[in-house]
Design an enzyme around this catalytic site. Structure first.
Site, PDB file in Angstrom:
ATOM      1  CB  THR A 130      -6.776 -49.727  22.688  1.00 29.30           C
ATOM      2  OG1 THR A 130      -6.276 -49.020  21.565  1.00 29.30           O
ATOM      3  CG2 THR A 130      -7.703 -48.830  23.487  1.00 29.30           C
ATOM      4  CB  THR A 143     -10.453 -52.003  22.135  1.00 33.16           C
ATOM      5  OG1 THR A 143      -9.342 -52.310  21.279  1.00 33.16           O
ATOM      6  CG2 THR A 143     -11.112 -53.313  22.546  1.00 33.16           C
ATOM      7  N   GLY A 144     -10.851 -51.129  19.020  1.00 35.77           N
ATOM      8  CA  GLY A 144     -11.011 -51.584  17.638  1.00 35.77           C
ATOM      9  C   GLY A 144     -10.783 -50.435  16.679  1.00 35.77           C
ATOM     10  NE  ARG A 186      -7.647 -42.705  13.982  1.00 37.84           N
ATOM     11  CZ  ARG A 186      -7.837 -43.600  14.924  1.00 37.84           C
ATOM     12  NH1 ARG A 186      -7.105 -43.580  16.024  1.00 37.84           N
ATOM     13  NH2 ARG A 186      -8.734 -44.541  14.794  1.00 37.84           N
ATOM     14  CB  ILE A 187      -8.493 -37.514  17.483  1.00 40.01           C
ATOM     15  CG1 ILE A 187      -7.275 -36.669  17.921  1.00 40.01           C
ATOM     16  CG2 ILE A 187      -9.347 -37.880  18.688  1.00 40.01           C
ATOM     17  CD1 ILE A 187      -7.595 -35.392  18.626  1.00 40.01           C
ATOM     18  N   GLY A 188      -8.952 -40.869  17.446  1.00 42.74           N
ATOM     19  CA  GLY A 188      -9.873 -42.005  17.331  1.00 42.74           C
ATOM     20  C   GLY A 188     -11.068 -41.879  18.255  1.00 42.74           C
ATOM     21  CG  ASP A 189     -12.775 -45.586  19.500  1.00 38.12           C
ATOM     22  OD1 ASP A 189     -11.577 -45.608  19.102  1.00 38.12           O
ATOM     23  OD2 ASP A 189     -13.275 -46.500  20.162  1.00 38.12           O
ATOM     24  N   GLY A 233     -11.346 -47.228  15.441  1.00 36.09           N
ATOM     25  CA  GLY A 233     -12.011 -46.104  16.083  1.00 36.09           C
ATOM     26  C   GLY A 233     -13.058 -45.436  15.208  1.00 36.09           C
TER      27      GLY A 233
HETATM   28  N1  ASP Z   1      -9.898 -47.696  19.079  1.00 37.99           N
HETATM   29  C1  ASP Z   1      -8.531 -47.246  19.009  1.00 37.99           C
HETATM   30  C2  ASP Z   1      -8.430 -46.151  17.976  1.00 37.99           C
HETATM   31  O1  ASP Z   1      -9.029 -46.282  16.932  1.00 37.99           O
HETATM   32  C3  ASP Z   1      -7.565 -48.335  18.649  1.00 37.99           C
HETATM   33  C4  ASP Z   1      -7.734 -49.658  19.359  1.00 37.99           C
HETATM   34  O2  ASP Z   1      -8.674 -49.854  20.093  1.00 37.99           O
HETATM   35  O3  ASP Z   1      -6.871 -50.527  19.205  1.00 37.99           O
HETATM   36  O4  ASP Z   1      -7.719 -45.219  18.184  1.00 37.99           O
END
Ligand code: ASP
Length: 326
Positions: A195, A246-247, A223-226, A249
């Protein structure tokens, strides 16, 4: 030139040097992430990521030095990362469980917390620019899936809102990643790196933040993340800081992480570094990933609790660094 004139000239030069030296330096700062997670194992990937991060950082610094806004800067930097197959955003985005790509992005303006975001878009080459259009051209904050695509249709003549078939985002690397994850579900977390995000403080004292992602490999369709959620994956307020995360979500949404960084500064008087460190140290809640941030005074923070995080930073004091792994 007689002696009196030479003396006068010398005095004038000295005076102009002194006046110039007294001018406060134009303060700016920029920080970039290329995702938290597993470090790239091949040399080719390390070099690929390093090259793109260098280009992105140079571009950002050039824009800030020429007094461009933090909004223009974070957009330009994130577009470079979206166009690179070495990151999980735009070209090179991960595959979802249905074998397709759904992209999320946000941009936020620290002057007034204006925000624009798109979630689950599938044909927009640079989602960060569409997020900016949501911020500037609508009264909304977040548009998703077919609604976001229909909104993008209104920009047929805008070269920043280019459309592509969903297959444009596919790379062999991410295809193999999906196959691995589908064989062994537990790898999903380790493979999430890539990301992208950028935070900038411009010479006018304004903060902006932007994040863009393909999400998590093998994520459920829809699915929608952070990343497209203001306060979870992205935040900016000139009074406190700009943040891009990042991580995993879901961790960042549950804990309103990007907003929490700002809130700890505003309500507890924490320094930016203390706020970020405490959120990631796992004592209060589980947040798996990394955070980049810049305070309103120009302090840069880059922290993560995963194996690695690709990242880069520069500022007007001459600091300049690029890291592709731990
Ligand atoms: N945070 C992002 C998500 O969960 C993924 C990522 O940061 O690698 O969509």
């Amino acid at each position: 030139m007689n002696a009196r004139n030479s003396l006068f000239l010398l005095f004038a030069i000295l005076l102009s040097v002194t006046v110039h030296a007294d001018e406060p330096p134009q303060k700016y700062a920029i920080v970039i992430h290329g995702g938290a997670g597993k470090s790239p194992s091949s040399e080719e990937w390390k070099r690929g990521r390093e090259n793109v991060l260098n280009v992105a950082l140079e571009t950002g610094v050039k824009l800030l030095r020429s007094e461009k806004s933090s909004l223009d800067t974070v957009e330009a930097v994130v577009r470079i990362l979206e166009d690179s197959p070495y990151f999980n955003a735009g070209k090179g985005a991960v595959f979802n469980a249905a074998g397709a790509h759904e992209l999320d992005s946000t941009m936020m303006d620290g002057r007034d917390r204006s925000t624009g975001a798109v979630g689950g878009v599938s044909t927009v080459k640079n989602p960060v620019s569409l997020a900016r259009r949501v911020m500037t051209d609508t009264r909304h904050v977040l548009l998703v899936t077919s609604g976001a695509e229909a909104f993008a249709d209104g920009y047929a003549d805008d070269s920043m809102i280019e459309r592509v078939p969903n297959s444009y985002f596919s790379t062999d690397h991410q295809k193999q990643g999906l196959e691995r994850v589908q064989k062994q579900q537990r790898q999903a977390e380790a493979d999430s790196m890539g990301t992208v995000g950028c935070v900038a403080l411009d010479v006018h004292g304004n903060l902006a933040a932007a994040t863009s992602t393909g999400g998590l490999t093998n994520k459920k369709y829809g699915r929608i993340g952070d990343s497209p959620i203001a306060g979870a994956g992205t935040f900016a307020d000139n009074k406190t800081c700009g943040v891009s995360c990042t991580g995993i979500g879901e961790d960042f949404i549950r804990n309103a992480v990007a907003y929490d960084v700002s809130a700890r500064m505003a309500y507890r008087n924490d320094s930016l570094d203390t706020a970020v460190r405490d959120i990631l140290n796992g004592k209060e809640q589980t947040v798996r990933g990394g955070i980049i941030a810049i305070s309103h005074t120009g302090e840069i923070v880059m922290r993560f609790n995963t194996e690695g995080m690709a990242r880069a930073a520069a500022d007007s004091t001459g600091r300049r660094e690029v890291h592709v792994s731990e």
